[in-house]
Scaffold this motif. Structure first.
Motif, short mmCIF file in Angstrom:
data_model
loop_
_atom_site.label_atom_id
_atom_site.label_comp_id
_atom_site.label_asym_id
_atom_site.label_seq_id
_atom_site.Cartn_x
_atom_site.Cartn_y
_atom_site.Cartn_z
N VAL A 72 -7.82 -3.06 -30.74
CA VAL A 72 -6.81 -3.19 -31.79
C VAL A 72 -7.35 -4.13 -32.84
N HIS B 16 -4.42 4.14 -31.99
CA HIS B 16 -3.85 2.99 -31.30
C HIS B 16 -2.56 3.46 -30.65
N ARG C 202 -6.68 1.38 -27.57
CA ARG C 202 -7.37 2.06 -28.66
C ARG C 202 -8.25 3.14 -28.05
#
Length: 671
Positions: free
Chosen positions: A350, A255, A282
């Protein structure tokens, strides 16, 4: 070179070509070097002396010529990830390109037919994990985005262990690295997290799924451009900075956040997309994303890449002045994440935002191509369902329950549209990569589906991709988690009628059938005050040999020696001999089946050459982070209960009661 009609159309519509072009030449050595990242010197593999290797740059329409000199004493290779190029330049040993033999050199030469951010890496064994990777930038002379700085950001993972040791550890025990990562899911933790955690654990056990984790390997560090933290003081207030972010890890997802505000996403996997502001990206393993960030003040802003399991991060600071850090990510509570909800997340870029905001892109739903990517009407379409399968228990990964050594080729016809429906039946993410092609990710954007070369398939989810079969010969298709690929999750996409020439065909498949399914040997032995008990076992994908034994310090013993054949994830058949002595020696042939029942109870049904049938049940419970309880019962009225406390991954204190050998305690050694 024959190029994908789809991709060439996109390039023509979105980017001007340069009239003049030249040859860009590089020459690098591949060698060994001691690298100290965590305070422990480790023998690494380096390109031009560093990790990562040098960034290779060229312009659209250039010819790229790169020579690699292999100074090591083993073969190596280089693959150009995401690049459209002639088949013989792709870099997969024996399949498309000869390996770079020890002490030899190999020159690659191919035209740069498209622009974007890509990368290169070894495609030999586990060498990529040890340092053989670098960035690849194909620049567009007619770039329309404005920015002042252009920076390459190579993300990677690092382990002080040898990668072969890592893979062996994963083969030995499905949660081998959970203690190191502080992700052990014990019953103490389940009870501490209440009713939902209890329900999740029971629901998972009923469908024969073990406790969940977000990653396999316990890494010692995460890196940006080879460092855990670095600072670029050349970036100034008012600069607009293009960041070419490459996930060159062996098996990690990241991330990525920037403390200076939203990032403007402009390219995915080297292909322009409709601009979109995102708070957090991500990146699956092997993906690339290009973003633009603004340096709004005289501050030192942090670009932070956090591993998905939040076991570590790496930082890149841009600018001068006071530091503005990214707020640390919260560690996910795996106890409160059931197997069903893990699927329903659909692999969002995420998880729950610890900052309280949800302004970020979901996995591919927000990606939209700048121009239509649909194929010409009238093309034949071949639809292929591919199930992503595997077993954490044996750490074997596959397509349709077959590894590369068992089923090698997916046959396609030139000129058709090939649609892969990727159905993930496992609890792990799988970044799937097709060499030599771009594919459309069918993400709800209709005619504007984005083009990618790597796609993440979330756990228990389905992703559909399609591509124009406008190439020729054979191309590798595999999970880009290095350990998953090495454990069997790979195929070859082969153009009919001929595919590759006989030399490569015979060498590639002979090589993989000889070396692609290695055997792994393990041993556990418990030395207790009243007995010695243990297990010695070796296995590859389908076959195994096992010796189980216990004996007192006198004349009594019980030994089973068996050959096992793994039919499915849950079922194995075996045959061998049972050697036993109580009052007198009794040796018999045995045959049976081992099956995993709901609640993760192992059932064993056997019959011996005297006609005696026996049913045995056993299971193990993780009580705390280090304490385990094991029980065993069989229909001969024999039973055993054992408690062990793990000191480290090789030794444990153990004790318990055995119906044949009574009560005792001691220690266990694990090899």
């Amino acid at each position: 070179m024959r190029k994908s009609v789809l991709y060439v159309l996109l390039i023509v519509l979105s980017m001007p070509f340069r009239v003049a072009a030249g040859t860009v030449a590089y020459e690098f050595d591949i060698d060994y070097r001691d690298i100290n990242i965590t305070g422990k010197p480790v023998r690494a593999l380096v390109i031009d002396g560093g990790i990562p290797g040098p960034t290779i740059e060229a312009d659209l329409n250039d010819t790229l010529r790169i020579t690699f000199n292999n100074r090591m004493d083993v073969d190596t290779s280089i693959h150009w990830h995401g690049v459209l190029l002639p088949n013989d330049q792709d870099g997969v040993p024996y399949l498309t390109t000869p390996p770079i033999a020890a002490g030899s050199s190999l020159t690659f030469e191919y035209p740069v037919t498209h622009t974007g951010t890509y990368w290169y890496h070894a495609h030999t064994g586990l060498q990529e994990q040890r340092g053989l990777y670098g960035a690849l930038v194909f620049r567009n002379p007619g770039e329309t985005h404005r920015y002042d700085k252009d920076l390459v950001v190579v993300l990677s993972d690092w382990t002080d262990e040898h990668p072969r040791t890592v893979l062996r550890n994963l083969k030995r025990e499905d949660d081998y690295y959970s203690l190191k990562k502080d992700t052990v899911q014990s019953w103490q933790g389940v009870l501490n997290n209440g009713k939902q955690a209890i329900k999740n654990r029971i629901d998972g056990a009923l469908i024969r799924m073990g406790p969940m984790d977000l990653s396999d390997v316990g890494y010692d560090a995460f890196l940006i451009n080879g460092q855990q933290s670095l600072h670029n003081a050349g970036v100034k207030q008012g600069d607009r900075v293009r960041l070419r972010i490459i996930n060159a890890s062996a098996s990690s997802y990241f991330h990525v956040e920037f403390s200076g505000g939203d990032m403007l996403l402009i390219e995915a996997d080297g292909v322009p997309v409709v601009d979109r502001a995102v708070e957090r990206l991500r990146l699956a393993t092997a993906e690339t994303y290009d973003v633009i960030v603004d340096i709004r003040a005289d501050k030192r802003y942090e670009l932070r890449a956090t591993s998905e399991d939040v076991s570590g991060h790496a930082s890149y600071y841009l600018g001068t002045g006071d530091a503005v850090p990214v707020l640390p990510a919260l560690k996910p509570n795996l106890y409160l994440t059931g197997h069903g909800s893990h699927s329903r997340r659909r692999g969002r870029m995420v998880h729950a935002d610890p900052h309280g905001s949800m302004h970020h892109t979901s996995e591919y739903a927000g990606l939209k191509a700048k121009n239509p990517t649909v194929f010409d009407a009238g093309r034949d379409t071949r639809e292929i369902d591919l199930r992503l399968t595997g077993s954490m228990e044996r750490y074997t990964w596959s397509f349709d329950n077959k590894t590369l050594t068992e089923v090698d080729k997916i046959r396609i016809n030139k000129g058709e549209v090939v649609r892969f429906k990727l159905i993930n039946e496992t609890m792990m993410h799988h970044p799937i990569h097709l060499h030599g092609h771009f594919f459309r990710v069918l993400n709800g954007q209709a005619d504007y589906a984005p083009l990618k070369h790597t796609v993440n398939v979330p756990p228990l989810d389905t992703v559909t991709i399609e591509f124009a079969a406008d190439e020729e010969k054979d191309w590798f298709f595999h999970c880009h988690n290095l350990y998953h690929m090495q454990s069997g999750m790979a195929r070859v996409v082969s153009y009919l009628p001929a595919g590759q020439d006989d030399y490569f065909n015979s060498r590639f498949y002979r090589f993989h059938r000889k070396y692609g399914d290695p055997w792994y040997l393990f041993a556990d032995t418990a030395f207790q005050s009243q007995m010695v008990a243990g297990r010695l076992w070796a296995y590859n994908v389908r076959n195994g040999f096992e010796v189980e034994y216990d004996f007192d310090y006198g004349d009594e013993y019980d030994v089973d020696v068996t050959y096992r054949r793994q039919l499915t994830r849950f079922l194995a058949l075996y045959a061998g001999a049972g050697l036993e002595r109580e009052d007198s020696a009794e040796n018999r042939g045995i045959a049976g089946a081992a099956y995993v029942l709901p609640l993760l109870i192992d059932a064993d049904m056997r019959i011996d050459t005297s006609g005696h049938f026996r049913l045995e049940l056993e299971s193990e419970l993780q009580l705390t982070d280090r304490a385990r309880f094991h029980w065993n019962w069989n229909s001969d009225a024999e039973y055993q209960v054992q408690l062990s406390y793990e000191i480290n991954k090789k030794t444990a204190i153990t004790g318990g009661y055995d119906s044949d050998f009574d009560l005792g305690a001691g220690f266990e050694y694990r090899f």
